[in-house]
Enzyme design. Sequence first.
Site, PDB file in Angstrom:
ATOM      1  N   GLY A  87       0.788  -1.228   0.000  1.00 42.79           N
ATOM      2  CA  GLY A  87       0.000   0.000   0.000  1.00 42.79           C
ATOM      3  C   GLY A  87       0.816   1.272   0.000  1.00 42.79           C
ATOM      4  O   GLY A  87       1.923   1.309  -0.520  1.00 42.79           O
ATOM      5  N   LEU A 125      -4.580  -5.603  -4.472  1.00 44.23           N
ATOM      6  CA  LEU A 125      -3.506  -4.609  -4.411  1.00 44.23           C
ATOM      7  C   LEU A 125      -2.169  -5.234  -4.006  1.00 44.23           C
ATOM      8  O   LEU A 125      -2.061  -5.866  -2.955  1.00 44.23           O
ATOM      9  CB  LEU A 125      -3.893  -3.516  -3.400  1.00 44.23           C
ATOM     10  CG  LEU A 125      -2.855  -2.392  -3.225  1.00 44.23           C
ATOM     11  CD1 LEU A 125      -2.628  -1.650  -4.519  1.00 44.23           C
ATOM     12  CD2 LEU A 125      -3.280  -1.452  -2.122  1.00 44.23           C
ATOM     13  N   ASP A 126      -1.153  -5.028  -4.835  1.00 38.39           N
ATOM     14  CA  ASP A 126       0.209  -5.472  -4.539  1.00 38.39           C
ATOM     15  C   ASP A 126       0.305  -6.973  -4.296  1.00 38.39           C
ATOM     16  O   ASP A 126       1.211  -7.443  -3.620  1.00 38.39           O
ATOM     17  CB  ASP A 126       0.778  -4.711  -3.325  1.00 38.39           C
ATOM     18  CG  ASP A 126       0.839  -3.221  -3.577  1.00 38.39           C
ATOM     19  OD1 ASP A 126       0.922  -2.823  -4.747  1.00 38.39           O
ATOM     20  OD2 ASP A 126       0.793  -2.454  -2.609  1.00 38.39           O
ATOM     21  N   GLU A 127      -0.634  -7.726  -4.867  1.00 39.25           N
ATOM     22  CA  GLU A 127      -0.641  -9.174  -4.618  1.00 39.25           C
ATOM     23  C   GLU A 127      -0.368 -10.002  -5.870  1.00 39.25           C
ATOM     24  O   GLU A 127      -0.445 -11.211  -5.834  1.00 39.25           O
ATOM     25  CB  GLU A 127      -1.990  -9.600  -4.025  1.00 39.25           C
ATOM     26  CG  GLU A 127      -2.144  -9.309  -2.555  1.00 39.25           C
ATOM     27  CD  GLU A 127      -1.237 -10.163  -1.691  1.00 39.25           C
ATOM     28  OE1 GLU A 127      -1.080 -11.354  -1.960  1.00 39.25           O
ATOM     29  OE2 GLU A 127      -0.675  -9.605  -0.729  1.00 39.25           O
TER      30      GLU A 127
END
Lengths: 277, 277, 277, 277
Positions: free
Chosen positions: D193, D219-221
């Site tokens: 994040g 998100l960011d995965e």
Amino acid sequence: MIILIQCTDQVGLVAAISKVMADADLNIISMREYVNVEANRFYLRLEIMADIINAAHVEAALLNVLPPGCSIFIQPAVKKKVAVLVTKEYHCLGDILLRNYFNTLGASVECVIGNHETLRSLTDKFDIPFHYVDHLDRTKAAFEEAVSAVLGNYRFDYIILAKFMRILSPGFVAAYPHRIINIHHSFLPAFVGASPYRQAHERGVKLIGATAHFVTDVLDEGPIIAQQIIPVNHAHSVTDMVTLGKEIEESVLAKALQLVLQDRVIVDGNKTVVFEN
Amino acid sequence: MIILIQCTDQVGLVAAISKVMADADLNIISMREYVNVEANRFYLRLEIMADIINAAHVEAALLNVLPPGCSIFIQPAVKKKVAVLVTKEYHCLGDILLRNYFNTLGASVECVIGNHETLRSLTDKFDIPFHYVDHLDRTKAAFEEAVSAVLGNYRFDYIILAKFMRILSPGFVAAYPHRIINIHHSFLPAFVGASPYRQAHERGVKLIGATAHFVTDVLDEGPIIAQQIIPVNHAHSVTDMVTLGKEIEESVLAKALQLVLQDRVIVDGNKTVVFEN
Amino acid sequence: MIILIQCTDQVGLVAAISKVMADADLNIISMREYVNVEANRFYLRLEIMADIINAAHVEAALLNVLPPGCSIFIQPAVKKKVAVLVTKEYHCLGDILLRNYFNTLGASVECVIGNHETLRSLTDKFDIPFHYVDHLDRTKAAFEEAVSAVLGNYRFDYIILAKFMRILSPGFVAAYPHRIINIHHSFLPAFVGASPYRQAHERGVKLIGATAHFVTDVLDEGPIIAQQIIPVNHAHSVTDMVTLGKEIEESVLAKALQLVLQDRVIVDGNKTVVFEN
Amino acid sequence: MIILIQCTDQVGLVAAISKVMADADLNIISMREYVNVEANRFYLRLEIMADIINAAHVEAALLNVLPPGCSIFIQPAVKKKVAVLVTKEYHCLGDILLRNYFNTLGASVECVIGNHETLRSLTDKFDIPFHYVDHLDRTKAAFEEAVSAVLGNYRFDYIILAKFMRILSPGFVAAYPHRIINIHHSFLPAFVGASPYRQAHERGVKLIGATAHFVTDVLDEGPIIAQQIIPVNHAHSVTDMVTLGKEIEESVLAKALQLVLQDRVIVDGNKTVVFEN
């Protein structure tokens, strides 16, 4: 001879401190100083060319010129002592015992405590007392009391958790503030807690890490001393990662111990100021 | 405001210097000091919380307390200027021009001189003067004279050899002592001279490197500022190594420029003292 | 079960080799293949899901489909054996003995030979035979003869020079082709020969290295297996470099041993093809 | 000519596939194969010595020998195309534009879309169309629709988020499966994040990192392609970390792009199999 200082920053601190040293006819071999401008905080490490000094005198003279609330740590030039806690994995303990045997650890190992018998034979080889403290059939409190009882028979500066796989309670930790050093097998704060390599494998990361830190009462949240990583790829199974990880666990713990035992680390809150070579 | 000092070591230097600062009401943000005990030599970098100081006054006060033969370098808080020499490869120049354009280089690029026309179009994009100085049909002396003539039209603190593939004569180098920075595409002192990647490939090394150094009159022998390596394996051809090498050449030159332009480097003989962050 | 192959390249090799495996009902877990296009040379490492195979049958079938002059190495799934030669430094030997004791070396240590008595007590702890072979008052030939005589009492696959500080003669080396592994305390080819850390210190490098390589009859010129570096700075004395260097010597030798003992290294002339995980 | 294959593992796959190549008279320059034994899954990258092949014919022949549910990706030997999304930071875009201009990116940059005007002047220098799409005074849906509209005018293989600081909605992402590559300024999964450097500073880590990954709807995965770290210490402010971090963001994105554009990456679920050189 090492002196560590931390205090509120103000103009003229270095001048005042170095005047104290000059007045005491002490030659400064190396001075490392850091000011955290945002926090208005001053940190200093002095290496003095002297084995014995009148510590009380120097401390009094320093207190005279430093702001209130300062912290002064004058490290006598005697070899430090450590106690080591282990479970089953040999690599960190083996490295520590070897360095201890050949006088390159920078401390003497007073005893090894294991919650398994696995590492007794290794410890015995080096004529270090090994104490088995069983954690089965016992409450955590009883287990920690037994560990404390063993520790009570020794004098030591630091407790090293060399792959000790039990979580210590806040009460135990509080008894040794900034004196317990742990090696965690991940690049904190990634993969807190159990099975970090399994977590890393599932996430598909391309680097795995290890973190040496002081233990506080929040799991894996203490001040970090040193960290290191090693590249991995898709072909590394969890077992491969565990094997590879041992190499950096051993190496990062060795580095952290060296930093701490050479009085290069100042703890402030949840962070460290580390004056490397 | 940065002050760099080097001199013979003696007791009380830090005290004396910091008293000079305190007397001038200058607050020390950061002090980095190193004593080479074997050589009895003292090095200091002071970062002062002030943009303008009475440099002449401070220097006089310092000369008063320092041993004879000391060297004091008070760096005025003005942006430095650089000239860049190139041949055909774009990667180091490109990186420098980008940083210059976005004001993150820590210096302003005054001009680019190329012994080929290849990089004119890139330089033009950033509105930096590009001068083509042909080395063909000319003696080395005539070539260097022509380069010097161009340089004579600019004011600059450093000359950056950003993959400039001509060897400069001792006479040229002597005109800019410790002011010419080169990036050599090997891990010096391995693979001095031409075609280091070919040499590395033939030797079968498992790491290749790059070295940023000040230029002296002995080829690839000047004081080293920064070095870096990158792993390679049997599958890397010479061409692959050249390609991979460019990444670290760019990166190590960028780092060296940052260190030099932030006045973190003290040259003493054939070595550097580098006070990194 | 590992099979290593090298030969002249030609179309269809992988197809032919994998057909041999399929015909023998052997499942390929991992195939690593490399073609040196310039040299028209083919290298292959096969990991087969089988502990025992009819090696003679597989070899015959492979010879049938491979070009003349090929080299086939079918590694039986038995634990390898090593002999270790040392002088006075303990760190590499200690690491090897620990791994041996806990069955993680990938080989068994058959004996340790020292040209000093220094490491006898360490070796004794792990119940490995230690042989002291004096090099004083003896010609090099007589010394090597004595070492050979000791080695003659053991069976082993590799000789590990774990900081063995005598240079072996071409005659001795020739008796163990590609079977002697040395750790050299520099980033070869920089700083060949004696006192590499002193050389590195004098040159003022910013990285120091270590190199594990097979020993050939030219000093420090054998095929490189693994290399690693560690950053240093102006503040590191020669002694500091020696201390720091030990960490990577131990680590790079451990890595090289792992690669060799897992049959991941193919030697061709003065280079290695290393199929890492 | 590159062929990527993934399927369920079974005995004889390599033999069968390489027979298909041999039958089509295609010479294999390099074969990289990986079997995930736990998951019983087979991955292969073939580099064929041919610029043009009868792809339909080869694919049909492969389908004939591969298990059902296999995935075959035959990459025509044409230069790939990319679209780049940016916000205000120049370093990643600058690097991409330089490589594009000198033909070393391995793709051609078709357009740059910015949600700020900041990087227009840089993009203009390289004669690449720059489109400003305002995100203010618009819903996220309207913003993404506007971006999609611009993208609709171009043909491209991949979208590169070169420090694009808006989070894309699952709907947008779903339109480009495994075709959006992001650079995240932390060592994922640490510091997911916003403001990862601030988070890193507060935690007092000793290494900071960057991660290039495919974007998925979490998100960011998404599947990680490449990661890298850089050491930091107590003296690095958040601003210092941001500055240092840019160096590895640029470098790790460059590496990830090279891997993807050379067809070295196979995505399987939330992980990548990366066949590096």
